[in-house]
Design a protein around this motif. Structure first.
Motif, mmCIF file in Angstrom:
data_model
loop_
_atom_site.group_PDB
_atom_site.id
_atom_site.type_symbol
_atom_site.label_atom_id
_atom_site.label_comp_id
_atom_site.label_asym_id
_atom_site.label_seq_id
_atom_site.Cartn_x
_atom_site.Cartn_y
_atom_site.Cartn_z
ATOM 1 N N LYS A 87 35.025 20.314 -22.773
ATOM 2 C CA LYS A 87 34.404 21.935 -22.533
ATOM 3 C C LYS A 87 33.923 21.474 -24.411
ATOM 4 O O LYS A 87 34.420 23.620 -24.711
ATOM 5 N N GLY A 88 33.649 20.770 -24.832
ATOM 6 C CA GLY A 88 32.897 21.669 -25.877
ATOM 7 C C GLY A 88 34.091 21.165 -27.055
ATOM 8 O O GLY A 88 33.919 22.268 -28.494
ATOM 9 N N CYS A 89 35.249 20.474 -26.819
ATOM 10 C CA CYS A 89 36.477 20.726 -28.063
ATOM 11 C C CYS A 89 35.886 19.205 -28.697
ATOM 12 O O CYS A 89 36.268 18.071 -27.892
ATOM 13 N N PRO A 90 36.212 18.956 -29.841
ATOM 14 C CA PRO A 90 36.319 17.219 -30.311
ATOM 15 C C PRO A 90 37.318 16.406 -29.698
ATOM 16 O O PRO A 90 38.327 17.043 -29.812
ATOM 17 N N TRP A 91 36.406 15.049 -29.517
ATOM 18 C CA TRP A 91 37.671 14.351 -29.056
ATOM 19 C C TRP A 91 38.069 13.449 -31.017
ATOM 20 O O TRP A 91 36.967 13.719 -31.706
ATOM 21 N N PRO A 92 38.672 13.046 -30.784
ATOM 22 C CA PRO A 92 39.037 12.137 -32.052
ATOM 23 C C PRO A 92 38.131 11.208 -32.922
ATOM 24 O O PRO A 92 37.242 10.759 -31.183
ATOM 25 N N ASP A 93 38.048 11.066 -33.720
ATOM 26 C CA ASP A 93 36.808 10.376 -34.049
ATOM 27 C C ASP A 93 37.817 9.629 -35.356
ATOM 28 O O ASP A 93 37.544 9.609 -36.259
ATOM 29 N N THR A 94 38.813 8.137 -35.080
ATOM 30 C CA THR A 94 39.990 7.149 -35.988
ATOM 31 C C THR A 94 38.754 6.579 -37.163
ATOM 32 O O THR A 94 39.648 7.523 -38.244
ATOM 33 N N ASP A 95 37.761 6.467 -37.186
ATOM 34 C CA ASP A 95 36.842 5.818 -38.207
ATOM 35 C C ASP A 95 36.009 6.674 -38.453
ATOM 36 O O ASP A 95 34.987 6.208 -39.711
ATOM 37 N N GLY A 96 35.502 7.877 -38.385
ATOM 38 C CA GLY A 96 34.772 8.721 -38.403
ATOM 39 C C GLY A 96 33.468 8.259 -39.072
ATOM 40 O O GLY A 96 32.716 8.451 -39.241
ATOM 41 N N THR A 112 38.313 0.989 -35.463
ATOM 42 C CA THR A 112 39.091 1.350 -36.518
ATOM 43 C C THR A 112 38.627 0.772 -37.580
ATOM 44 O O THR A 112 38.940 1.112 -39.177
ATOM 45 N N VAL A 113 36.685 0.228 -36.980
ATOM 46 C CA VAL A 113 36.404 -0.262 -37.845
ATOM 47 C C VAL A 113 34.773 0.831 -38.014
ATOM 48 O O VAL A 113 34.609 0.979 -37.172
ATOM 49 N N VAL A 114 34.846 1.119 -39.008
ATOM 50 C CA VAL A 114 33.283 2.257 -39.014
ATOM 51 C C VAL A 114 32.039 1.361 -38.137
ATOM 52 O O VAL A 114 31.542 0.036 -39.044
ATOM 53 N N GLY A 115 31.103 2.287 -37.286
ATOM 54 C CA GLY A 115 30.155 1.120 -37.102
ATOM 55 C C GLY A 115 29.245 2.278 -36.678
ATOM 56 O O GLY A 115 29.317 3.516 -37.744
ATOM 57 N N THR A 116 28.159 2.129 -35.677
ATOM 58 C CA THR A 116 26.921 2.607 -35.936
ATOM 59 C C THR A 116 26.902 2.775 -33.947
ATOM 60 O O THR A 116 27.395 2.664 -33.149
ATOM 61 N N VAL A 117 26.955 4.516 -33.924
ATOM 62 C CA VAL A 117 26.297 4.820 -32.652
ATOM 63 C C VAL A 117 25.442 4.232 -31.606
ATOM 64 O O VAL A 117 25.849 3.399 -30.644
ATOM 65 N N ALA A 118 24.742 3.239 -32.072
ATOM 66 C CA ALA A 118 23.536 2.362 -31.504
ATOM 67 C C ALA A 118 23.966 1.221 -31.040
ATOM 68 O O ALA A 118 24.251 0.438 -30.272
ATOM 69 N N ASN A 119 25.635 0.813 -31.711
ATOM 70 C CA ASN A 119 26.326 0.016 -31.480
ATOM 71 C C ASN A 119 27.531 0.459 -31.205
ATOM 72 O O ASN A 119 28.343 -0.959 -31.205
#
Length: 467
Positions: free
Chosen positions: A309-318, A330-337
């Motif tokens: 409903k337009g509210c954010p989900w958590p994104d642990t690794d940001g 828990t590891v920073v990656g890319t949207v494409a991957n």
């Protein structure tokens, strides 16, 4: 009263011509009232006449001798009715009356003169001035019937004139006509000059907007001159025919419709016409830019998925990939991957290209052919294996020859050998889209062609990285 019948005939003919012309209501009429002068002198010698005499002179002799030769009735003595028929042409019926008291220098018995003429004239106005000019010369021809006392005769007329338009519908008309009589025994050749005031009228204006139907693109609806008679109901400068919102003032860029909130989206296409919003949201606002309109967004100032409903989900690794969609939360990656780190492909270095060419120089062909010898298959497998380590790289396979043989033969042979290598590599599983082949013949030697060893070096296949 002895000329009453002649007057009635003339009036009847004028009435018939007027009715006939009136059948096309979209063409303007013209009526002229004026005076005329008859000159019997400058009409040319009569048969057997050798020189001018007191009654008849040479053609155009003393043409402007008004005082001595012109017969003028000091009153209204000409009436004409005409109609413009298009392309510069007009038809006119004219009736004239006069009294003849002189023929050249001879005195006459004050004879009555009546004329009834039909004319077709061509206006030179547009050719000289352009449309709407005030100077309006014309030429024409016609025919008519003239009565002098009780004697009548037909005439063929040549006409020249000029109008000076002093208003849109009002003009001064000066005209002269040479009237050649058909009857040799009693017909009278003469010039007839006239000056009058001409008034144009007629033309149908069904909607009463001041624009004739012939020029009115909307003849049954009152409109404006700048829109050729079509209306602009909302006064926004866009005529109704091109106005998508004819009853509401709007902008030209929106085909006449308004943009109340100024967001660049016309009100009819704007789902929120009173609140500015982007086109991607059909004109409704999306404060947090999450692709959900504020009206439907439970967290309008925080970006979040529609599923929440337009509210954010958590994104642990940001890394911008929500944990629920992140294969490596828990590891920073890319949207494409899918939230995992991208695998960096190794770069094709100069050393790699050298290694490829060390192999390619050992490729053997049948003499004078492009057929690859079997003992080179292992080398080509090695080349393919190296290329496969760089899946994003594209390669150019170049064929070269020595200078023996003709240029055209060498070029064909080098092209064929390079293509043969490319084809074999594709049979080993290489993508053909990653390989380009080209032959340079003998044009790019790397050694002298004067020695056997040099020629052997020049007969080669090179591999380069395609930029």
């Amino acid at each position: 009263m002895k000329h009453l019948n002649s007057i009635l005939v003339a009036a009847l003919v004028l009435l018939v011509v007027g009715v006939a012309n009136a059948q096309d209501e979209n063409n303007p009429w013209a009526i002229e009232v004026g005076t005329n002068a008859v000159d019997l002198f400058p009409v040319g010698h009569a048969d057997g006449q050798d020189a001018s005499n007191d009654r008849q002179g040479e053609l155009f002799e003393e043409f402007f001798n008004v005082n001595d030769h012109w017969n003028i009735l000091p009153s209204v003595s000409k009436l004409s009715v005409g109609r413009y028929i298009g392309s510069g042409f007009s038809l006119t019926a004219a009736g004239t009356i006069n009294r003849l008291d002189k023929a050249g220098d001879l005195t006459l018995d004050d004879l009555t003169y009546y004329g009834l003429d039909g004319e077709i004239k061509y206006s030179l106005r547009d050719l000289i001035n352009g449309p709407g000019g005030w100077f309006d010369p014309s030429i024409g021809v016609g025919g008519g019937y003239t009565w002098v006392d009780d004697i009548g005769f037909g005439t063929a007329n040549g006409i020249a004139g000029v109008k000076f338009w002093i208003g849109e519908n009002l003009a001064l008309n000066f005209q002269t006509a040479y009237k050649h009589a058909f009857e040799d025994d009693y017909g009278i050749k003469h010039f007839q000059h006239s000056v009058g005031v001409l008034f144009k009228f007629g033309g149908k204006d069904t909607d009463g907007d001041g624009i004739y139907d012939v020029d009115d693109e909307c003849p049954e609806t009152p409109g404006l001159e700048e829109f050729n008679g079509c209306p602009d109901t909302d006064g926004d400068g866009i005529e109704d025919r091109q106005d998508a919102c004819p009853n509401t003032p709007g902008l030209a860029e929106f085909n006449g419709c308004p943009d109340t909130d100024g967001d660049g989206i016309a009100d009819p296409q704007d789902a929120c016409p009173t609140v500015a919003g982007p086109a991607s949201m059909n004109g409704c606002p999306d404060a947090d830019g999450d692709g959900i309109t504020d009206a439907d967004d439970a967290c309008p100032n925080e970006a979040g998925p529609r599923a929440n409903k337009g509210c954010p989900w958590p994104d642990t690794d940001g890394d911008g990939v929500l944990d629920k969609d992140d294969d490596c939360p828990t590891v920073v990656g890319t949207v494409a991957n899918k939230g995992c780190p991208e695998v960096v492909e190794p770069e094709v270095t100069v050393e790699i290209i050298k290694q490829l060419n060390d192999y390619s120089k050992t490729i053997l062909f049948d003499l004078g052919k492009s057929t690859i010898r079997q003992e080179s298959y292992a080398v080509l497998q090695n080349i393919k294996d190296i290329m496969e380590e760089y899946p994003s790289a594209n390669f150019v396979i170049e064929g070269h020859t020595d200078s023996q043989g003709s240029d055209s033969l060498n070029e064909r042979l080098s092209n064929a050998r390079a293509a043969s290598v490319r084809t074999y590599l594709t049979t080993l599983g290489m993508s053909g889209a990653r390989l380009t082949s080209i032959g340079y013949g003998e044009s790019r030697p790397i050694a002298t062609n004067k020695t056997k060893a040099g020629r052997q070096q020049n007969r080669r296949v090179n591999i380069s990285l395609k930029k």
